[in-house]
Design a protein around this motif. Structure first.
Motif, PDB file in Angstrom:
ATOM      1  N   ASP A   1       0.855  -1.184   0.000  1.00 22.35           N
ATOM      2  CA  ASP A   1       0.000   0.000   0.000  1.00 22.35           C
ATOM      3  C   ASP A   1       0.894   1.238   0.000  1.00 22.35           C
ATOM      4  O   ASP A   1       1.162   1.830   1.049  1.00 22.35           O
ATOM      5  CB  ASP A   1      -0.883  -0.040   1.263  1.00 22.35           C
ATOM      6  CG  ASP A   1      -2.109   0.855   1.166  1.00 22.35           C
ATOM      7  OD1 ASP A   1      -2.572   1.118   0.038  1.00 22.35           O
ATOM      8  OD2 ASP A   1      -2.615   1.281   2.223  1.00 22.35           O
TER       9      ASP A   1
ATOM     10  N   ASN B   1      -3.568   5.306  -3.514  1.00 21.85           N
ATOM     11  CA  ASN B   1      -4.751   6.164  -3.375  1.00 21.85           C
ATOM     12  C   ASN B   1      -4.274   7.600  -3.569  1.00 21.85           C
ATOM     13  O   ASN B   1      -3.060   7.845  -3.629  1.00 21.85           O
ATOM     14  CB  ASN B   1      -5.461   5.920  -2.024  1.00 21.85           C
ATOM     15  CG  ASN B   1      -4.588   6.238  -0.823  1.00 21.85           C
ATOM     16  OD1 ASN B   1      -3.838   7.217  -0.834  1.00 21.85           O
ATOM     17  ND2 ASN B   1      -4.689   5.435   0.223  1.00 21.85           N
TER      18      ASN B   1
ATOM     19  N   LYS C   1      -9.676   1.806  -9.200  1.00 19.26           N
ATOM     20  CA  LYS C   1     -10.160   1.902  -7.814  1.00 19.26           C
ATOM     21  C   LYS C   1     -11.236   2.992  -7.759  1.00 19.26           C
ATOM     22  O   LYS C   1     -11.016   4.127  -8.188  1.00 19.26           O
ATOM     23  CB  LYS C   1      -8.976   2.236  -6.904  1.00 19.26           C
ATOM     24  CG  LYS C   1      -9.170   1.912  -5.451  1.00 19.26           C
ATOM     25  CD  LYS C   1      -7.849   2.088  -4.710  1.00 19.26           C
ATOM     26  CE  LYS C   1      -7.964   1.816  -3.241  1.00 19.26           C
ATOM     27  NZ  LYS C   1      -6.703   2.108  -2.530  1.00 19.26           N
TER      28      LYS C   1
ATOM     29  N   PHE D   1     -11.585  -1.162   5.222  1.00 17.70           N
ATOM     30  CA  PHE D   1     -10.475  -0.472   5.885  1.00 17.70           C
ATOM     31  C   PHE D   1     -10.416  -0.897   7.359  1.00 17.70           C
ATOM     32  O   PHE D   1     -11.117  -0.340   8.210  1.00 17.70           O
ATOM     33  CB  PHE D   1     -10.672   1.041   5.801  1.00 17.70           C
ATOM     34  CG  PHE D   1     -10.265   1.672   4.494  1.00 17.70           C
ATOM     35  CD1 PHE D   1     -10.273   0.950   3.307  1.00 17.70           C
ATOM     36  CD2 PHE D   1      -9.866   3.002   4.450  1.00 17.70           C
ATOM     37  CE1 PHE D   1      -9.892   1.532   2.100  1.00 17.70           C
ATOM     38  CE2 PHE D   1      -9.484   3.603   3.258  1.00 17.70           C
ATOM     39  CZ  PHE D   1      -9.502   2.874   2.079  1.00 17.70           C
TER      40      PHE D   1
ATOM     41  N   ARG E   1      -8.724   1.873  10.039  1.00 17.87           N
ATOM     42  CA  ARG E   1      -9.509   3.093  10.293  1.00 17.87           C
ATOM     43  C   ARG E   1     -10.732   2.797  11.156  1.00 17.87           C
ATOM     44  O   ARG E   1     -11.225   3.682  11.857  1.00 17.87           O
ATOM     45  CB  ARG E   1      -9.907   3.764   8.973  1.00 17.87           C
ATOM     46  CG  ARG E   1      -8.710   4.368   8.265  1.00 17.87           C
ATOM     47  CD  ARG E   1      -9.093   5.295   7.147  1.00 17.87           C
ATOM     48  NE  ARG E   1      -7.948   5.553   6.286  1.00 17.87           N
ATOM     49  CZ  ARG E   1      -7.955   6.370   5.259  1.00 17.87           C
ATOM     50  NH1 ARG E   1      -9.059   7.020   4.952  1.00 17.87           N
ATOM     51  NH2 ARG E   1      -6.861   6.532   4.524  1.00 17.87           N
TER      52      ARG E   1
ATOM     53  N   ALA F   1      -7.672  -3.760   3.669  1.00 22.66           N
ATOM     54  CA  ALA F   1      -6.856  -2.543   3.542  1.00 22.66           C
ATOM     55  C   ALA F   1      -6.745  -1.844   4.895  1.00 22.66           C
ATOM     56  O   ALA F   1      -7.338  -2.269   5.881  1.00 22.66           O
ATOM     57  CB  ALA F   1      -7.476  -1.625   2.502  1.00 22.66           C
ATOM     58  N   SER F   2      -5.951  -0.765   4.883  1.00 24.97           N
ATOM     59  CA  SER F   2      -5.700  -0.010   6.112  1.00 24.97           C
ATOM     60  C   SER F   2      -5.144  -0.962   7.181  1.00 24.97           C
ATOM     61  O   SER F   2      -5.595  -0.984   8.321  1.00 24.97           O
ATOM     62  CB  SER F   2      -7.002   0.669   6.573  1.00 24.97           C
ATOM     63  OG  SER F   2      -6.776   1.542   7.652  1.00 24.97           O
TER      64      SER F   2
ATOM     65  N   ARG G   1      -2.288  -2.159   9.639  1.00 28.28           N
ATOM     66  CA  ARG G   1      -1.321  -1.366  10.410  1.00 28.28           C
ATOM     67  C   ARG G   1      -0.203  -2.180  11.047  1.00 28.28           C
ATOM     68  O   ARG G   1       0.816  -1.636  11.417  1.00 28.28           O
ATOM     69  CB  ARG G   1      -2.063  -0.599  11.517  1.00 28.28           C
ATOM     70  CG  ARG G   1      -3.188   0.296  11.020  1.00 28.28           C
ATOM     71  CD  ARG G   1      -2.661   1.639  10.542  1.00 28.28           C
ATOM     72  NE  ARG G   1      -3.661   2.389   9.798  1.00 28.28           N
ATOM     73  CZ  ARG G   1      -4.684   3.046  10.350  1.00 28.28           C
ATOM     74  NH1 ARG G   1      -4.843   3.057  11.643  1.00 28.28           N
ATOM     75  NH2 ARG G   1      -5.526   3.708   9.589  1.00 28.28           N
TER      76      ARG G   1
ATOM     77  N   THR H   1      -3.394  -5.578   1.846  1.00 21.31           N
ATOM     78  CA  THR H   1      -2.488  -4.538   1.374  1.00 21.31           C
ATOM     79  C   THR H   1      -1.963  -3.789   2.586  1.00 21.31           C
ATOM     80  O   THR H   1      -2.738  -3.396   3.473  1.00 21.31           O
ATOM     81  CB  THR H   1      -3.156  -3.585   0.359  1.00 21.31           C
ATOM     82  OG1 THR H   1      -2.140  -2.724  -0.166  1.00 21.31           O
ATOM     83  CG2 THR H   1      -4.290  -2.761   0.933  1.00 21.31           C
TER      84      THR H   1
HETATM   85  O1  G3P Z   1      -5.341   2.397   0.380  1.00 26.37           O
HETATM   86  C1  G3P Z   1      -6.318   2.451   1.351  1.00 26.37           C
HETATM   87  C2  G3P Z   1      -5.876   2.113   2.746  1.00 26.37           C
HETATM   88  O2  G3P Z   1      -5.049   1.008   2.788  1.00 26.37           O
HETATM   89  C3  G3P Z   1      -5.465   3.269   3.578  1.00 26.37           C
HETATM   90  O3  G3P Z   1      -4.795   2.915   4.759  1.00 26.37           O
HETATM   91  O4  G3P Z   1      -3.458   3.508   6.761  1.00 26.37           O
HETATM   92  O5  G3P Z   1      -4.461   5.342   5.349  1.00 26.37           O
HETATM   93  O6  G3P Z   1      -5.911   3.920   6.775  1.00 26.37           O
HETATM   94  P1  G3P Z   1      -4.660   3.979   5.972  1.00 26.37           P
END
Ligand code: G3P
Length: 220
Positions: free
Chosen positions: A6, A28, A88, A134, A137, A168-169, A171, A188
């Motif tokens: 990502d 993104n 996307k 996500f 988040r 996604a997102s 951590r 990702t």
């Molecule tokens: O690409 C979308 C996502 O993976 C964003 O991650 O860490 O900005 O919440 P994050």
């Protein structure tokens, strides 16, 4: 489980790709802006450079428009850049309509900004190739993001959708472990999280001892 990185940073993509464990890239608008990329030509050239690094991998390139006509125009242009491009599209009414359009044109899509299982179900019905829930988040607002992965997985298994779950997102390594246990098709994550997967203190201690004892063998 497939691993996507990502990021829009070419060095990070190369670093993880060189390990032989990378299957694709997600970007993104925020990640592209972080790299200081501006202007259509530079943006398109950057996506092409990413596709060339992850030869045969899938690269999510996000539309910037939020209206249907703009998404269609942008998505069709993005899909022309390279066969690895996945368009996307945000989870909105216009976005779902655009995903349906792209599906009929055999253009792969990744429905992003998914925060509920019902959003994921609608995206799957529209024919999205991927849905991007996500995880991090949701955790950030004291809601268990992994519960969402479990719920979407259960629904998709009930109905045998072709849509893949792209968690996604992400951590930290525990997110990847739990997503793998649930059965998410793809995660990702940033480069650091993949590098963290390699680490264990007992590996370090064990290797130190092997190196010390190896010197006694006088190979050289
Ligand atoms: O690409 C979308 C996502 O993976 C964003 O991650 O860490 O900005 O919440 P994050």
């Amino acid at each position: 489980m497939r691993f996507f990185i990502d990021t829009a940073n070419l060095n990070e993509i190369r670093e993880i790709n060189n390990l032989g464990i990378l299957d694709g890239v997600t970007t993104n608008p925020s990640l592209m802006a972080k790299e200081g990329i501006t202007g259509k030509n530079n943006i398109f050239a950057h996506y092409k450079a990413i596709c060339d690094i992850v030869d045969g991998g899938e690269v999510s390139a996000e539309v910037l428009s939020t209206d249907y006509a703009g998404m269609i125009r942008e998505g069709e242009e993005l899909a022309e850049i390279h066969e690895g491009i996945v368009v996307k599209v945000p989870m909105t009414k216009d976005g779902i309509r655009a995903i349906h359009y792209f599906t009929n044109k055999d253009i792969r899509t990744n429905c992003t900004l998914v925060f509920s299982a019902m959003q994921a179900l609608v995206a799957a019905k529209a024919g999205a190739s991927f849905v991007s829930p996500f995880v991090g988040r949701l955790d950030d607002i004291s809601t268990d993001g992994l519960d969402l992965i479990e719920s979407i997985n259960e629904i998709f298994l009930n109905y045998d959708y072709d849509t893949e779950i792209l968690a996604a997102s992400i951590r930290h390594p525990m997110h990847i472990l739990k997503c793998a246990e649930i059965g998410a098709h793809v995660v990702t994550a940033p480069a650091k999280v993949f590098l963290d997967l390699l680490n264990h203190p007992l590996t370090d201690i064990g290797l130190k001892k092997f190196v010390e004892d190896g010197q006694k063998l006088k190979l050289h």
